[in-house]
Design an enzyme around this catalytic site. Structure first.
Site, short mmCIF file in Angstrom:
data_model
loop_
_atom_site.label_atom_id
_atom_site.label_comp_id
_atom_site.label_asym_id
_atom_site.label_seq_id
_atom_site.Cartn_x
_atom_site.Cartn_y
_atom_site.Cartn_z
N ASP A 27 0.88 -1.16 0.00
CA ASP A 27 0.00 0.00 0.00
C ASP A 27 0.93 1.23 0.00
O ASP A 27 2.11 1.09 0.33
CB ASP A 27 -0.87 -0.06 1.27
CG ASP A 27 -1.57 1.25 1.55
OD1 ASP A 27 -2.23 1.77 0.64
OD2 ASP A 27 -1.48 1.73 2.69
N ASP A 29 0.15 5.21 0.95
CA ASP A 29 0.09 6.15 2.06
C ASP A 29 0.00 5.40 3.39
O ASP A 29 -0.82 4.51 3.56
CB ASP A 29 -1.10 7.11 1.91
CG ASP A 29 -0.89 8.38 2.72
OD1 ASP A 29 0.02 9.14 2.38
OD2 ASP A 29 -1.63 8.59 3.70
N ASN A 61 -5.32 3.22 -3.12
CA ASN A 61 -6.70 3.67 -3.33
C ASN A 61 -6.76 5.15 -3.67
O ASN A 61 -7.84 5.69 -3.89
CB ASN A 61 -7.54 3.42 -2.06
CG ASN A 61 -8.19 2.04 -2.06
OD1 ASN A 61 -7.99 1.28 -3.00
ND2 ASN A 61 -8.93 1.74 -1.02
N ASN A 62 -5.61 5.81 -3.72
CA ASN A 62 -5.59 7.24 -4.01
C ASN A 62 -5.74 7.46 -5.52
O ASN A 62 -4.85 7.14 -6.29
CB ASN A 62 -4.30 7.86 -3.49
CG ASN A 62 -4.34 9.36 -3.53
OD1 ASN A 62 -5.01 9.95 -4.38
ND2 ASN A 62 -3.64 10.00 -2.61
N HIS A 187 -9.25 10.34 5.20
CA HIS A 187 -7.79 10.18 5.20
C HIS A 187 -7.16 11.19 6.13
O HIS A 187 -7.64 12.32 6.23
CB HIS A 187 -7.22 10.38 3.79
CG HIS A 187 -7.80 9.42 2.83
ND1 HIS A 187 -7.42 8.09 2.79
CD2 HIS A 187 -8.77 9.55 1.90
CE1 HIS A 187 -8.13 7.47 1.87
NE2 HIS A 187 -8.96 8.33 1.32
N LYS A 218 -9.19 -1.38 -3.24
CA LYS A 218 -9.16 -2.24 -2.06
C LYS A 218 -10.36 -1.94 -1.17
O LYS A 218 -10.70 -0.77 -1.04
CB LYS A 218 -7.87 -1.95 -1.25
CG LYS A 218 -6.59 -2.20 -1.99
CD LYS A 218 -5.38 -1.64 -1.22
CE LYS A 218 -5.32 -0.15 -1.21
NZ LYS A 218 -4.14 0.41 -0.52
N ASP A 243 -1.48 -0.46 5.95
CA ASP A 243 -1.62 0.22 7.25
C ASP A 243 -3.08 0.31 7.69
O ASP A 243 -3.35 0.77 8.79
CB ASP A 243 -1.04 1.64 7.18
CG ASP A 243 -1.92 2.58 6.38
OD1 ASP A 243 -2.22 2.25 5.22
OD2 ASP A 243 -2.33 3.63 6.93
N1 PLP Z 1 -7.54 8.60 -1.52
C1 PLP Z 1 -7.06 9.83 -1.19
C2 PLP Z 1 -7.74 11.03 -1.77
C3 PLP Z 1 -5.98 9.96 -0.33
O1 PLP Z 1 -5.53 11.18 0.00
C4 PLP Z 1 -5.37 8.79 0.21
C5 PLP Z 1 -4.23 8.88 1.11
O2 PLP Z 1 -3.54 9.88 1.20
C6 PLP Z 1 -5.89 7.55 -0.16
C7 PLP Z 1 -6.97 7.49 -1.02
C8 PLP Z 1 -5.33 6.26 0.38
O3 PLP Z 1 -4.19 5.88 -0.30
P1 PLP Z 1 -3.49 4.49 0.03
O4 PLP Z 1 -4.38 3.40 -0.47
O5 PLP Z 1 -2.17 4.59 -0.70
O6 PLP Z 1 -3.30 4.45 1.51
CA CA Z 2 -2.79 3.33 3.31
#
Ligand code: PLP
Ligand code: CA
Length: 304
Positions: A27, A29, A61-62, A187, A218, A243
């Site tokens: 993952d 963030d 998921n970002n 987030h 996810k 995380d």
């Molecule tokens: N979507 C947005 C808009 C975000 O800012 C973040 C995390 O900063 C996420 C999703 C989650 O990202 P990840 O799946 O990498 O934790």
């Molecule tokens: Ca994450």
């Protein structure tokens, strides 16, 4: 997979686990970075795993950035040689789904941001134009495009009542697909602030339309299928490191992967143990097999 024991891993155990795996899914963030700051040791871990012959993938998921923008971010944060092909975002996978799985015949109406738009354009999926927000446009008079055959909802800092109303109209047709990039509720931001996630916007539209969105990101399996269709991963030889228990660990469980919770992000060890000890089967699937403080623990283990 699912129903992990939350075993805290130390040096030799980390080495043994990695010896048994060929693919490592990270993952982003909360695992390899927090916002614009790399997690200490993460760039070295990724390089070392690649040196040892592991295949590494990033599953985020970002949806706010297109893939090429992630390549730049990895480079800026000190990760050497992360390739576009290794990055699977909910925006990229949503576009892939519309093109390859749904085989959309028509346009998609998007509540989302630049990352989603760019991935759709790159995939050749036609997007309904927003029609210049004319002054005085109302829920009675805003134009609706008869070619719209899907609605896709993602993170949108310009979310409006008008967008919600339009999407709601499109979804009245049962032939119109309803997709969400990801179900994330919120987030963490710097300074203890939070921002609402795609899931909160999706929930508004689910209520308004009395329908449930198909989730691409996810914990849905589709992201793993997307990686698998390109790289042929064996779930038994793949590891998911995340995380967030309800997204990353549940994703790993849903796909039959071993799961590792790292404590540099959203979820805590206490929450992991509560899922493990729950009587609800659904909750147990959110309990990780293993726990580490940080991905940096992998570095120590491999260098010992
Ligand atoms: N979507 C947005 C808009 C975000 O800012 C973040 C995390 O900063 C996420 C999703 C989650 O990202 P990840 O799946 O990498 O934790
Ligand atoms: Ca994450």
């Amino acid at each position: 997979g699912g129903g992990g024991g939350c075993v805290t891993l130390r040096g030799a155990q980390i080495r043994d686990l990695l010896d048994a795996k060929h693919n490592v899914l990270f993952d982003c963030d909360g695992v390899v970075w927090n916002g614009e700051t790399a997690v200490t040791g993460a760039p070295e871990v990724v390089s070392l795993l690649k040196q040892r012959g592991k295949r590494v993938f990033f599953v985020t998921n970002n949806c706010t950035r297109p893939r090429e923008n992630y390549v730049q971010k990895f480079s800026r944060l000190g990760f050497a040689d992360v390739a576009e092909e290794e990055i699977f975002s909910s925006a990229y996978c949503s576009a892939a789904y519309l093109r390859d799985v749904a085989r959309l015949q028509g346009k998609v109406y998007v509540i989302g941001c630049g990352g989603v738009m760019k991935e759709l354009r790159d995939a050749g999926v036609p997007v309904a134009e927003e029609g210049d927000a004319e002054p005085g446009a109302s829920i009675y008079t805003c134009p609706l495009d008869p070619d719209v055959k899907a609605v896709l909802v993602g993170y949108d800092e310009n979310f409006t009542f008008m967008k919600l109303a339009k999407a709601c109209c499109y979804l009245q047709s049962s032939e119109c697909l309803f997709l969400a990039t990801d179900p994330d509720p919120w987030h963490p931001l710097r300074g203890g602030r939070v921002t609402p996630g795609s899931g909160s916007l999706t929930a508004a539209l689910e209520t308004a339309s009395s329908r449930k969105a198909t989730v691409i990101g996810k914990p849905s399996r589709f992201m793993f299928d997307c990686i698998s269709s390109q790289f042929g991963l064996d779930p038994a030889r793949s590891l998911m490191i995340g995380d967030r228990l309800e997204t990353d660990v549940l994703f790993g469980s849903n796909c039959g992967l071993a799961t590792v919770l790292t404590l540099t992000g959203v979820s805590t060890l206490q929450e992991a143990l509560a899922f493990r000890d729950s009587q609800e089967p659904q909750q147990k699937h959110c309990a990780p097999d293993y726990v580490v403080e940080s991905v940096a623990d992998i570095l120590q283990a491999l260098e010992e």
